[in-house]
Design a protein around this motif. Structure first.
Motif, PDB file in Angstrom:
ATOM      1  N   THR A 241       0.829  -1.203   0.000  1.00 43.75           N
ATOM      2  CA  THR A 241       0.000   0.000   0.000  1.00 43.75           C
ATOM      3  C   THR A 241       0.861   1.251   0.000  1.00 43.75           C
ATOM      4  N   VAL A 242       1.916   1.233   0.806  1.00 40.69           N
ATOM      5  CA  VAL A 242       2.818   2.385   0.876  1.00 40.69           C
ATOM      6  C   VAL A 242       3.714   2.447  -0.359  1.00 40.69           C
ATOM      7  N   TYR A 243       4.289   1.311  -0.739  1.00 40.46           N
ATOM      8  CA  TYR A 243       5.253   1.273  -1.839  1.00 40.46           C
ATOM      9  C   TYR A 243       4.609   1.634  -3.179  1.00 40.46           C
ATOM     10  N   LEU A 244       3.400   1.131  -3.415  1.00 41.95           N
ATOM     11  CA  LEU A 244       2.709   1.375  -4.684  1.00 41.95           C
ATOM     12  C   LEU A 244       1.758   2.568  -4.616  1.00 41.95           C
ATOM     13  N   GLU A 245       1.737   3.249  -3.460  1.00 42.20           N
ATOM     14  CA  GLU A 245       0.888   4.433  -3.265  1.00 42.20           C
ATOM     15  C   GLU A 245      -0.581   4.103  -3.558  1.00 42.20           C
ATOM     16  N   LEU A 246      -1.084   3.135  -2.815  1.00 38.19           N
ATOM     17  CA  LEU A 246      -2.467   2.682  -3.000  1.00 38.19           C
ATOM     18  C   LEU A 246      -3.406   3.281  -1.965  1.00 38.19           C
ATOM     19  N   GLY A 247      -3.105   4.476  -1.507  1.00 33.82           N
ATOM     20  CA  GLY A 247      -3.929   5.118  -0.488  1.00 33.82           C
ATOM     21  C   GLY A 247      -5.381   5.306  -0.885  1.00 33.82           C
TER      22      GLY A 247
ATOM     23  N   GLU B  29      -1.573   2.761   5.257  1.00 31.99           N
ATOM     24  CA  GLU B  29      -1.838   4.176   5.021  1.00 31.99           C
ATOM     25  C   GLU B  29      -1.818   4.975   6.324  1.00 31.99           C
TER      26      GLU B  29
ATOM     27  N   GLN C  78       1.822   5.409   7.367  1.00 32.99           N
ATOM     28  CA  GLN C  78       2.488   6.397   6.526  1.00 32.99           C
ATOM     29  C   GLN C  78       2.059   7.818   6.909  1.00 32.99           C
TER      30      GLN C  78
ATOM     31  N   THR D 164       4.745  10.399   8.520  1.00 31.76           N
ATOM     32  CA  THR D 164       5.086  11.620   7.800  1.00 31.76           C
ATOM     33  C   THR D 164       5.080  12.823   8.740  1.00 31.76           C
TER      34      THR D 164
END
Length: 253
Positions: free
Chosen positions: A63-69, A110, A113, A117
């Protein structure tokens, strides 16, 4: 001995025949099926739990690596729906347990992350904190330093119900009236709520261990190990999110 307050494990323990010892049919039929329906073992519980958490971790990482938020909302709804379904209609389904872990992984990835951040390193500390509490409660259960009692169980269940009411009231007040009850703003009341929630979730782990121990003593089918893994996942996800929130409050405060 009191049973778990987690509805998933509690309902499973009360199912007719769910914990009946596995073995061959009295009539001698279905020999092939009976041969594979062996009693549950500790290895079954450990392996299935590790499998579920492996999927949870992989889902969070991707989810974080592929930006699937953008999948968070459907994943949140899917996880909630599966949780309610499996709690009300218990079944030893590997597919549903792993699907639940996948959905929760998206949410946790998500959420981690987002907080990491704002406060770098808070996600790592939350993972370490969750692992330490899990190990500590497992050791406490194994050595019987802390015993599962009816009074403490009532406290944990009552606390969980009270927190649920508070969170729902806060949600309604925020959405409907734009009011802030101060339960999640990082102030003193928010910190106190998270501490209480972490204490309740930690005690729930003892109840999950007790439920798993009862499965082992009852000789239930090994297939129910997937459901034990599901129940543990529900508790640990809650525990992790509360620790994540508390650490973010302390860093901000």
């Amino acid at each position: 001995m009191p049973t778990t307050s987690n509805p998933a494990i509690r309902n499973l323990l009360t199912l007719d025949g769910a914990v009946a010892p596995a073995g061959p049919s009295p009539s001698g039929g279905a020999v092939g099926a009976a041969a594979t329906d062996r009693p549950i073992t500790l290895d079954d519980i450990v392996i299935k739990t590790l499998a579920v958490f492996g999927v949870l971790t992989a889902s969070a990482f991707l989810t974080v690596y592929l930006e699937l938020g953008f999948l968070v909302l459907p994943a949140l709804l899917a996880g909630l729906g599966l949780g309610i379904f499996l709690a009300l209609k218990p079944r030893p389904s590997a597919a549903l347990a792993l699907l639940y872990a996948t959905a929760q992984g998206v949410v946790l990835g998500e959420a981690t992350q987002f907080f990491d951040t704002l406060y770098p390193g808070v996600g790592t500390r939350a993972v370490i904190g969750t692992g330490c509490i899990f190990a500590g409660m497992l050791a406490a259960y194994h050595t019987r330093v802390v015993r599962v009692g009816a009074k403490a169980t009532r406290w944990a269940v009552g606390t969980a119900c009270g927190l649920l009411v508070l969170f729902l009231a806060d949600l309604v007040a925020s959405w409907a009236f734009g009011a802030d009850l101060g339960l999640r703003d990082g102030g003193g009341p928010a910190i106190a709520v998270s501490v209480v929630a972490i204490a309740a979730a930690s005690y729930f782990l003892l109840l999950e261990f007790e439920a798993a121990d009862r499965f082992l003593r009852s000789g239930a089918s090994h297939r129910w190990a997937w459901y034990v893994a599901f129940g543990l996942t529900m508790t640990l996800v809650w525990l992790y999110l509360e620790i994540l929130r508390l650490l973010s409050y302390l860093r901000w405060w």
